[in-house]
Scaffold this motif. Structure first.
Motif, PDB file in Angstrom:
ATOM      1  N   LYS A 122      -8.028  -8.606  -0.185  1.00  0.00           N
ATOM      2  CA  LYS A 122      -8.880  -9.488  -1.285  1.00  0.00           C
ATOM      3  C   LYS A 122     -10.124  -8.844  -1.477  1.00  0.00           C
ATOM      4  CE  LYS A 122     -10.164 -14.049  -2.548  1.00  0.00           C
ATOM      5  NZ  LYS A 122     -10.140 -15.371  -2.419  1.00  0.00           N
ATOM      6  N   GLN A 123     -10.881  -8.369  -0.191  1.00  0.00           N
ATOM      7  CA  GLN A 123     -12.216  -7.672  -0.626  1.00  0.00           C
ATOM      8  C   GLN A 123     -11.983  -6.502  -1.405  1.00  0.00           C
ATOM      9  OE1 GLN A 123     -13.463  -6.843   3.431  1.00  0.00           O
ATOM     10  NE2 GLN A 123     -14.765  -8.401   3.571  1.00  0.00           N
ATOM     11  N   LYS A 124     -10.905  -5.961  -1.243  1.00  0.00           N
ATOM     12  CA  LYS A 124     -10.618  -4.690  -1.814  1.00  0.00           C
ATOM     13  C   LYS A 124     -10.170  -4.711  -3.446  1.00  0.00           C
ATOM     14  CE  LYS A 124      -9.538  -1.506   1.902  1.00  0.00           C
ATOM     15  NZ  LYS A 124     -10.602  -0.741   1.542  1.00  0.00           N
ATOM     16  N   GLY A 125     -10.176  -6.153  -3.958  1.00  0.00           N
ATOM     17  CA  GLY A 125      -9.759  -6.359  -5.264  1.00  0.00           C
ATOM     18  C   GLY A 125      -8.611  -6.649  -5.581  1.00  0.00           C
ATOM     19  N   HIS A 126      -7.617  -6.781  -4.816  1.00  0.00           N
ATOM     20  CA  HIS A 126      -6.261  -7.224  -5.052  1.00  0.00           C
ATOM     21  C   HIS A 126      -5.989  -8.657  -5.407  1.00  0.00           C
ATOM     22  CE1 HIS A 126      -5.373  -3.123  -4.056  1.00  0.00           C
ATOM     23  NE2 HIS A 126      -5.726  -3.265  -2.869  1.00  0.00           N
ATOM     24  N   ARG A 127      -5.157  -8.887  -6.253  1.00  0.00           N
ATOM     25  CA  ARG A 127      -5.000 -10.299  -6.686  1.00  0.00           C
ATOM     26  C   ARG A 127      -3.979 -10.804  -5.595  1.00  0.00           C
ATOM     27  NH1 ARG A 127      -3.041  -8.464 -12.120  1.00  0.00           N
ATOM     28  NH2 ARG A 127      -1.045  -8.988 -11.038  1.00  0.00           N
ATOM     29  N   GLY A 128      -3.938 -12.317  -5.678  1.00  0.00           N
ATOM     30  CA  GLY A 128      -3.134 -12.952  -4.656  1.00  0.00           C
ATOM     31  C   GLY A 128      -1.417 -12.623  -4.586  1.00  0.00           C
ATOM     32  N   ILE A 129      -1.023 -12.751  -5.754  1.00  0.00           N
ATOM     33  CA  ILE A 129       0.335 -12.330  -5.668  1.00  0.00           C
ATOM     34  C   ILE A 129       0.570 -11.056  -5.009  1.00  0.00           C
ATOM     35  CG2 ILE A 129       0.655 -11.660  -8.061  1.00  0.00           C
ATOM     36  CD1 ILE A 129       2.909 -13.935  -6.320  1.00  0.00           C
TER      37      ILE A 129
END
Length: 156
Positions: free
Chosen positions: A27-34
Motif C-alpha cells: 500500500k505504501q508503494k501505491g498499489h490498490r487494494g484489489i
C-alpha cells in the motif's frame, strides 16, 4: 499486478514478512487494494507468504540472534499482524528450546561486567531495567540476578 508482485518479491528477498506487513508495504508503494489482495493470495498459494512460518522464523531469530523474553516477542508478532493462536502455536514448537532464564543469563552477565564499580543496588536496578526492556518476566529477571550477580563488585 506484475509490478505489485515484483515489489513483493523484492521485499521478501530482504527478510520474511507477515501478511499484514506485506499488505502495508505494498500500500505504501501505491498499489490498490484489489491488486494487493490478489498479490498476497498468489504469494500465499506459492508458499512465499505464510504467517505461521514467519512466526517460527521470528522466534528462532530472537532465540539465537538477539535474545528476548516471551512478552517482547509476542508484542512484536502482534505488531506484525499475527493472530494469538498463530503466535502460541509457533511458541509451542520452541517449547523445549525457549527457556527465558537461559536466554537472560548471558545478557545479564554481560551487563553486570560493564557495571563494575557501581553500587550493588544501582547495578542490580540497571540489570533489572535492561532485562525488562528485553521482554523478560520479573520472575525470570530476579532468578537470573540471584544466580548471576555476586551481590556487588569486589572492592580492590
Amino acid at each position: 499486478m506484475n509490478k505489485a508482485r515484483a515489489d513483493a518479491l523484492r521485499l521478501l528477498r530482504f527478510r520474511p514478512r507477515s501478511v499484514k506487513e506485506m499488505a502495508g508495504r505494498l500500500k505504501q508503494k501505491g498499489h490498490r487494494g484489489i491488486i494487493i489482495a490478489r498479490t498476497i493470495d498468489e504469494l500465499e498459494s506459492k508458499g512465499l507468504l505464510d504467517d505461521k512460518t514467519f512466526a517460527k522464523l521470528w522466534i528462532g531469530d530472537r532465540i539465537s540472534l538477539k535474545p528476548a523474553g516471551k512478552s517482547l516477542i509476542v508484542r512484536e508478532l502482534r505488531a506484525k499482524g499475527l493472530e494469538e493462536k498463530t503466535i502460541e502455536s509457533a511458541f509451542a514448537e520452541y517449547k523445549d528450546l525457549f527457556d527465558e532464564a537461559e536466554l537472560a543469563g548471558p545478557l545479564a552477565r554481560r551487563k553486570i561486567a560493564g557495571l563494575k564499580g557501581l553500587e550493588p543496588e544501582k547495578a542490580k536496578k540497571k540489570v533489572f531495567d535492561f532485562l525488562t526492556r528485553r521482554g523478560f518476566s520479573c520472575n525470570t529477571i530476579w532468578k537470573v540476578i540471584k544466580d548471576n550477580y555476586d551481590y556487588g563488585p569486589t572492592e580492590e
